[in-house]
Design a protein around this motif. Structure first.
Motif, PDB file in Angstrom:
ATOM      1  N   THR A 138      26.964  -0.907  -5.488  1.00  0.00           N
ATOM      2  CA  THR A 138      26.331   0.103  -6.804  1.00  0.00           C
ATOM      3  C   THR A 138      25.385  -1.499  -7.277  1.00  0.00           C
ATOM      4  O   THR A 138      24.106  -0.626  -7.522  1.00  0.00           O
ATOM      5  N   GLY A 139      25.104  -2.716  -6.892  1.00  0.00           N
ATOM      6  CA  GLY A 139      23.872  -3.421  -7.344  1.00  0.00           C
ATOM      7  C   GLY A 139      22.449  -3.458  -7.393  1.00  0.00           C
ATOM      8  O   GLY A 139      21.687  -2.999  -7.272  1.00  0.00           O
ATOM      9  N   TYR A 140      22.873  -3.319  -6.028  1.00  0.00           N
ATOM     10  CA  TYR A 140      21.175  -2.992  -4.179  1.00  0.00           C
ATOM     11  C   TYR A 140      20.686  -1.966  -4.706  1.00  0.00           C
ATOM     12  O   TYR A 140      19.853  -0.760  -5.192  1.00  0.00           O
ATOM     13  N   LEU A 141      21.272  -0.394  -4.898  1.00  0.00           N
ATOM     14  CA  LEU A 141      21.087   0.930  -5.384  1.00  0.00           C
ATOM     15  C   LEU A 141      20.337   1.225  -6.702  1.00  0.00           C
ATOM     16  O   LEU A 141      19.422   1.758  -6.701  1.00  0.00           O
ATOM     17  N   ARG A 142      21.521   0.517  -7.472  1.00  0.00           N
ATOM     18  CA  ARG A 142      20.611   0.674  -8.744  1.00  0.00           C
ATOM     19  C   ARG A 142      19.733   0.376  -8.932  1.00  0.00           C
ATOM     20  O   ARG A 142      18.154   0.431  -8.938  1.00  0.00           O
ATOM     21  N   LEU A 143      19.437  -1.197  -7.870  1.00  0.00           N
ATOM     22  CA  LEU A 143      18.372  -1.585  -8.331  1.00  0.00           C
ATOM     23  C   LEU A 143      16.474  -0.930  -7.366  1.00  0.00           C
ATOM     24  O   LEU A 143      15.865  -0.538  -8.366  1.00  0.00           O
ATOM     25  N   ALA A 144      17.238  -0.354  -6.139  1.00  0.00           N
ATOM     26  CA  ALA A 144      16.531   0.417  -5.799  1.00  0.00           C
ATOM     27  C   ALA A 144      15.989   1.332  -6.230  1.00  0.00           C
ATOM     28  O   ALA A 144      14.983   2.046  -6.642  1.00  0.00           O
ATOM     29  N   ASN A 145      16.892   2.143  -7.001  1.00  0.00           N
ATOM     30  CA  ASN A 145      16.812   3.658  -8.138  1.00  0.00           C
ATOM     31  C   ASN A 145      15.606   3.262  -8.796  1.00  0.00           C
ATOM     32  O   ASN A 145      15.023   4.091  -9.251  1.00  0.00           O
ATOM     33  N   SER A 146      15.287   1.983  -9.883  1.00  0.00           N
ATOM     34  CA  SER A 146      14.920   1.537 -10.579  1.00  0.00           C
ATOM     35  C   SER A 146      13.363   1.189 -10.412  1.00  0.00           C
ATOM     36  O   SER A 146      12.549   1.140 -11.034  1.00  0.00           O
ATOM     37  N   THR A 171      24.625   6.280  -7.266  1.00  0.00           N
ATOM     38  CA  THR A 171      24.340   6.985  -6.049  1.00  0.00           C
ATOM     39  C   THR A 171      22.591   6.784  -5.560  1.00  0.00           C
ATOM     40  O   THR A 171      21.811   7.541  -7.418  1.00  0.00           O
ATOM     41  N   LEU A 172      22.888   6.262  -4.251  1.00  0.00           N
ATOM     42  CA  LEU A 172      20.987   6.162  -4.422  1.00  0.00           C
ATOM     43  C   LEU A 172      20.191   7.631  -4.695  1.00  0.00           C
ATOM     44  O   LEU A 172      20.734   8.920  -4.667  1.00  0.00           O
ATOM     45  N   ARG A 173      19.180   7.673  -5.333  1.00  0.00           N
ATOM     46  CA  ARG A 173      18.259   8.731  -5.492  1.00  0.00           C
ATOM     47  C   ARG A 173      16.781   9.060  -4.909  1.00  0.00           C
ATOM     48  O   ARG A 173      16.370   8.308  -4.748  1.00  0.00           O
ATOM     49  N   ALA A 174      17.166   9.829  -4.044  1.00  0.00           N
ATOM     50  CA  ALA A 174      16.097   9.854  -2.255  1.00  0.00           C
ATOM     51  C   ALA A 174      15.121  10.550  -2.911  1.00  0.00           C
ATOM     52  O   ALA A 174      15.313  11.462  -3.923  1.00  0.00           O
ATOM     53  N   GLU A 175      14.081  10.242  -2.669  1.00  0.00           N
ATOM     54  CA  GLU A 175      12.789  11.373  -2.469  1.00  0.00           C
ATOM     55  C   GLU A 175      13.376  11.997  -1.068  1.00  0.00           C
ATOM     56  O   GLU A 175      12.908  13.578  -1.479  1.00  0.00           O
ATOM     57  N   LEU A 176      13.260  11.673  -0.121  1.00  0.00           N
ATOM     58  CA  LEU A 176      13.506  12.516   0.663  1.00  0.00           C
ATOM     59  C   LEU A 176      14.980  11.964   1.779  1.00  0.00           C
ATOM     60  O   LEU A 176      15.330  11.087   1.817  1.00  0.00           O
TER      61      LEU A 176
END
Length: 496
Positions: A138-146, A171-176
């Motif tokens: 959760t922590g790293y995916l949240r950071l990636a999303n930001s 959840t990761l918000r992917a572009e692709l």
């Protein structure tokens, strides 16, 4: 298009192994496809790439991807969110990482690397994920999303459930998203669909003939399904051969719902339309739908006679809460295929009427609020898992259930389902569902099988909505515009 569930994809992979394609070859193909897709989408690396890896085979895909990116000249780091690999395949891929790829564990260095990334590759969880994300993910995916970086997901964004379309917070918000071998239900169903971004299906080595012959419980409705529904008209067709549809719809204050359903049914080619109505509503409806005949209620015998003469019936659009006796009569004696919508469904939810006891083929068409009442859930729960909700509705009614909304789901009691790809937010206006109910009723009256009538009508309904959006704007279009747009769609089909 087929939609592969977790078990269906696992079975297909096993068939691939039996055909001579090793799991290692599939992993190598998946990782290479990820790297190639990133370069194809965003060009040569313009900064560091960070690959977020779990400890299973999805992490192995990430190790291969990291190696490929490094060979293309990218500065690359692998972040082991849950420690080292715990499968033989992932361990083998990890052992092949070149020295130039940094291997990081959660901590300050990993966070700094992620914040400086040009590209984040999500290989934490694959199609086997269920439930909620753990604290570290959760922590790293949240950071990636930001972050202002590019984000690509392996098979599914981590946090999305393959079979249900549910998502965990952060959840990761992917572009692709690169879908390996075939699409999954979560790629096409909300809320997960929103997190996938663009979805590309990429082969990873399984022979195409195995993929093409594989059976799946889910699929995406396509134009071919609509074409099968819109059979050419017989040169000797007459009004009696084109279906007689009975509509038990409309009441004082809600006559418009009946008008919209009726006009849609007529546009879909029904030969005879009979509308059941109260005497005081008759002048309103007769002026709005001059093509229809009317059964003005002055006794039960007239209703029974009209039901027996029909080929299908639509019940519920705009009936209101004061027509319980009429609804009960229709449900109790209807001898023909039945579409139950709106206040027909509200009656069933309110009274506990057993839809599975109906002796005739039937389709229920709830929106999320009606589905919530039928299943005793909240609207939020329905929307969080639209595929399982539609399947549960189909089992409850023992017939096809069409759960309306973005990416409408039409489900069968046996577990098969279809997701509709057409439609847009401009259709989120009162009356759109009435138009759809009339369309389904028209196809049922012309002999279509209930599930095919429902899924085909949903596709056609959404296609009309998309054309209205393009012509009129999503904000300005109205449900009454949908029926007129059907004319151009049918002209296109008749030209082909």
């Amino acid at each position: 298009m087929k939609l592969f569930s977790k078990t269906e994809m696992q079975s297909l992979e096993s068939e691939g192994v039996y055909a001579g394609v090793s799991l290692w070859e599939m992993m190598a193909g998946a990782g290479a496809q990820l790297a190639r897709a990133a370069i194809d989408k965003w060009g040569q690396p313009k900064g560091p790439a960070v690959v977020l890896c779990g400890k299973g085979n999805n992490g192995g895909d990430g190790f291969v991807c990291a190696r490929e990116l490094a060979e293309l000249g990218a500065e690359c780091a692998v972040l082991l969110l849950h420690g080292g690999p715990n499968t033989d395949l992932a361990a083998a891929a990890f052992a092949r990482l070149p020295p130039s790829v940094k291997v990081l564990s959660p901590g300050a260095e990993a966070e700094a690397a992620l914040m400086g990334a040009w590209l984040v590759v999500d290989c934490v969880f694959g199609f086997g994920f269920r439930g909620e994300l753990d604290r570290i993910s959760t922590g790293y995916l949240r950071l990636a999303n930001s972050l202002p970086c590019h984000r690509i997901a392996a098979d599914l964004p981590s946090g999305a459930e393959c079979d249900t379309g549910r998502v965990s917070p952060d959840t990761l918000r992917a572009e692709l998203t690169i879908a390996f071998t075939g699409a999954k239900p979560a790629h096409e169903s909300y809320p997960a669909k929103e997190y996938c971004g663009e979805v590309r299906i990429c082969p990873v080595g399984i022979p195409p003939e195995l993929v093409s012959k594989a059976g799946t419980s889910g699929e995406v409705t396509g134009s071919e399904h609509l074409r099968a529904l819109l059979r050419p008209l017989d040169i000797q067709a007459h009004k009696g051969s084109q279906g007689r549809l009975l509509m038990v719809c409309g009441s004082w204050g809600m006559a418009g719902a009946c008008v919209m359903a009726a006009r849609a049914a007529l546009r879909c080619g029904v030969g005879l339309l009979d509308i059941v109505c109260e005497e005081r509503v008759y002048p309103l409806l007769a002026g709005a739908v001059p093509e229809a005949v009317f059964t003005v209620l002055d006794g039960p015998d007239r209703l029974f006679g009209s039901l027996k003469a029909a080929n299908a019936c639509v019940l519920g659009c705009g009936l209101g809460n004061g027509q319980e006796s009429l609804i009960r009569q229709v449900l109790g004696c209807c001898p023909v295929p039945l579409v139950i919508d709106a206040d027909g469904l509200n009656f069933c939810a309110r009274t506990g009427f057993d839809l599975s006891a109906l002796p005739v083929p039937h389709v229920i068409t709830p929106h999320p609020g009606e589905a919530a009442r039928l299943l005793g859930r909240s609207v939020a729960e329905i929307q969080a898992g639209r595929i399982p909700a539609a399947l549960e509705l189909a089992k409850l009614s023992d017939g096809p259930a069409l759960l309306k909304g973005a990416a409408t789901v039409t489900a069968r009691p046996d577990g098969r389902f279809a997701i509709n790809p057409t439609g847009n937010p401009g259709m989120a206006k009162g009356g759109s569902g009435d138009v759809l109910a009339g369309m389904i009723g028209a196809f049922l009256s012309q002999g279509a099988e209930p599930f095919e009538a429902a899924r085909g009508a949903a596709y056609l309904h959404g296609l009309a909505g998309d054309r209205c959006r393009d012509r009129l704007s999503a904000r300005g279009m109205l449900p009454t515009d949908l029926s007129s747009e059907l004319l151009e769609i049918f002209k296109d089909f008749e030209r082909d």
